[in-house]
Design an enzyme around this catalytic site. Structure first.
Site, short mmCIF file in Angstrom:
data_model
loop_
_atom_site.label_atom_id
_atom_site.label_comp_id
_atom_site.label_asym_id
_atom_site.label_seq_id
_atom_site.Cartn_x
_atom_site.Cartn_y
_atom_site.Cartn_z
CG ASP A 183 -3.88 6.19 -6.06
OD1 ASP A 183 -3.59 7.12 -5.29
OD2 ASP A 183 -4.80 5.38 -5.83
CG ASP B 232 -9.23 -4.34 -6.80
OD1 ASP B 232 -9.03 -3.74 -7.88
OD2 ASP B 232 -9.57 -3.75 -5.76
CG ASP C 163 -7.43 10.13 -2.91
OD1 ASP C 163 -7.10 11.19 -2.34
OD2 ASP C 163 -8.22 9.30 -2.42
#
Length: 450
Positions: free
Chosen positions: A73, A150, A71
């Site tokens: 983003d 993160d 993907d």
């Protein structure tokens, strides 16, 4: 390995001062040719509308590794509503953090507004008493957004304006050193979202990275925090952990850190208390099978692996009932209800998944019926192939008769006349089963559902 041009950035959060390192186009390996055409459209149109726009997260990390991202983003200073004004083919989703999804046929480009770094008790930012972040719609700047991500290797920003990579956290160096490191205080970050411990394992295995000592150490003592995570979310994480082509390594690493016991406590207890290696060997073989199918581009069925993960707890629960005098068929049905009802409180498996697991389990006992019409009826079962593969895995690890597997392999391919001969009852023999059930390699006697 990397060089960079430095540019000073203002303070980001209480007491945090960061200096972004800008890696120019000549200092990294990302090419626009590797980026989705639709992702480039989103970046360019946001730029044209005078918004900041960056590729961010896993796609940048994977591009640097020379991998094709799953993907793409995008991070921007435009609010979800402003993104929707730029793109007609856009829908705003999410409650914990609102996102904009821009649709291009089957491809979806996820656009997230920069998140703010200041904790606020408000309708937009809600923290549970145990430290978990329940809702987070506080928007901010790029400099603040970095510190809400993160891992350092997931906090690299590809700037469409000059094709540079912006790095605030040392992610490029960690990338070069193959190290996975949490941003911020690991204890606090794990409390905010305990699923980060599972993500740490998943990324370390997938990327072939080692965990930074400060990222690794708290996992040993904070695994119990996963009990606070909704079962539906943990189910999704289990699928990512075990059905992404690295199941064996993931399983071993989860057990090492005590996380597997949080996800499958009944299975972990079986593995800890058994005086032989057969349950573990069976699980490893099932995981190897899934990893091999993933590598070959074949479809993966979650119910098959989940049936394998819970097979030993089912066996133990059923045998206990049988020893108490319960009929074998009923014992397995009740044991399945018992095992599944406990597991879905931890990982909320959908009903169609649990039903398919039951089908695979209950068909195991029917394979021993090789005379008369029963083999033909078994062949017609929708889950026959999965159940046969399950039987084969059991035989490979000492839990089923290899000769029985061979019989069914031949029966499936035989012509009508050969099948008739194979299913003819022996003279004077038992017309229902092919011989007495065998015991294998020192395993405790264990029945199978009829």
């Amino acid at each position: 390995m990397f060089s960079a041009s430095d540019s000073h950035v203002s303070e980001v959060g209480p007491g945090l001062e960061s200096q972004a390192r800008i890696y120019t186009r000549s200092e990294h390996c990302i090419s626009r040719a590797q980026i989705s055409e639709n992702a480039l459209k989103v970046l360019q149109r946001l730029k044209k509308a005078d918004y900041e726009a960056y590729l961010v997260g896993g796609c940048v990390r994977d591009l640097l590794l020379g991998r094709e991202p799953k993907d793409f983003d995008v991070a921007t200073n435009a609010s979800p509503e402003q993104v929707k004004q730029v793109f007609r083919n856009c829908r705003i989703i999410g409650r914990r953090f609102r996102l904009a999804h821009v649709f291009f046929g089957r491809e979806i480009i996820e656009v997230a507004t920069f998140r703010g770094s200041e904790p606020e008790e408000s309708d937009q930012h809600v923290i549970h008493e145990d430290g978990r972040l329940l809702r987070d719609n506080v928007f901010g700047t790029l400099e603040e957004d970095v510190w809400r991500r993160d891992f350092t290797v997931n906090a690299l920003y590809y700037n469409i304006r000059d094709f540079s990579v912006v790095d605030y956290t040392g992610g490029m160096q960690d990338h070069a050193n193959a190290v996975l490191r949490l941003i911020g205080d690991p204890n606090m970050r794990y409390r905010e979202d305990p699923v980060r411990m599972l993500r740490a394992i998943r990324f370390a295995v997938k990327l072939g990275f080692t965990l930074h000592p400060q990222t690794e150490q708290p996992i040993y003592t904070q695994a119990e925090l996963l009990k606070s995570i909704p079962a539906a979310r943990l189910y999704d994480e289990v699928l990512k952990l075990f059905l992404s082509g690295y199941g064996v390594q993931t399983f071993e690493m989860l057990r090492h850190y005590g996380l597997f016991a949080m996800l499958f406590p009944a299975t972990d207890k079986c593995l800890e208390t058994q005086d032989h290696e057969f349950p573990r060997l069976f699980l490893i073989r099932a995981l190897e099978n899934s990893d091999s199918r993933f590598a070959d581009g074949k479809s993966l069925t979650p119910y098959f692996l989940l049936a394998a993960l819970l097979w030993e707890p089912l066996q133990l629960a059923a045998n206990k009932r049988i020893e108490q005098g319960e009929h074998e068929t009923l014992a397995y049905q009740n044991a399945a209800n018992e095992v599944l009802s406990r597991q879905i409180k931890i990982t909320a498996m959908p009903r169609h998944i649990t039903q398919s697991m039951r089908d695979v389990w209950f068909l195991q006992g029917k394979f021993s019926k090789t005379f008369g019409a029963r083999p033909y009826r078994l062949l017609e079962q929708p889950k026959f192939r999965a159940a046969y593969d399950f039987l084969q895995l059991r035989a490979e690890t000492g839990g089923a008769d290899p000769e029985l597997v061979d019989w069914w392999a031949r029966f499936q391919l035989a012509d009508e006349e050969t099948q008739r001969v194979m299913t003819a009852p022996p003279r004077g023999g038992n017309p229902k089963t092919r011989g007495k059930p065998r015991r294998y390699r020192g395993r405790k006697k264990s029945g199978t559902p009829q």
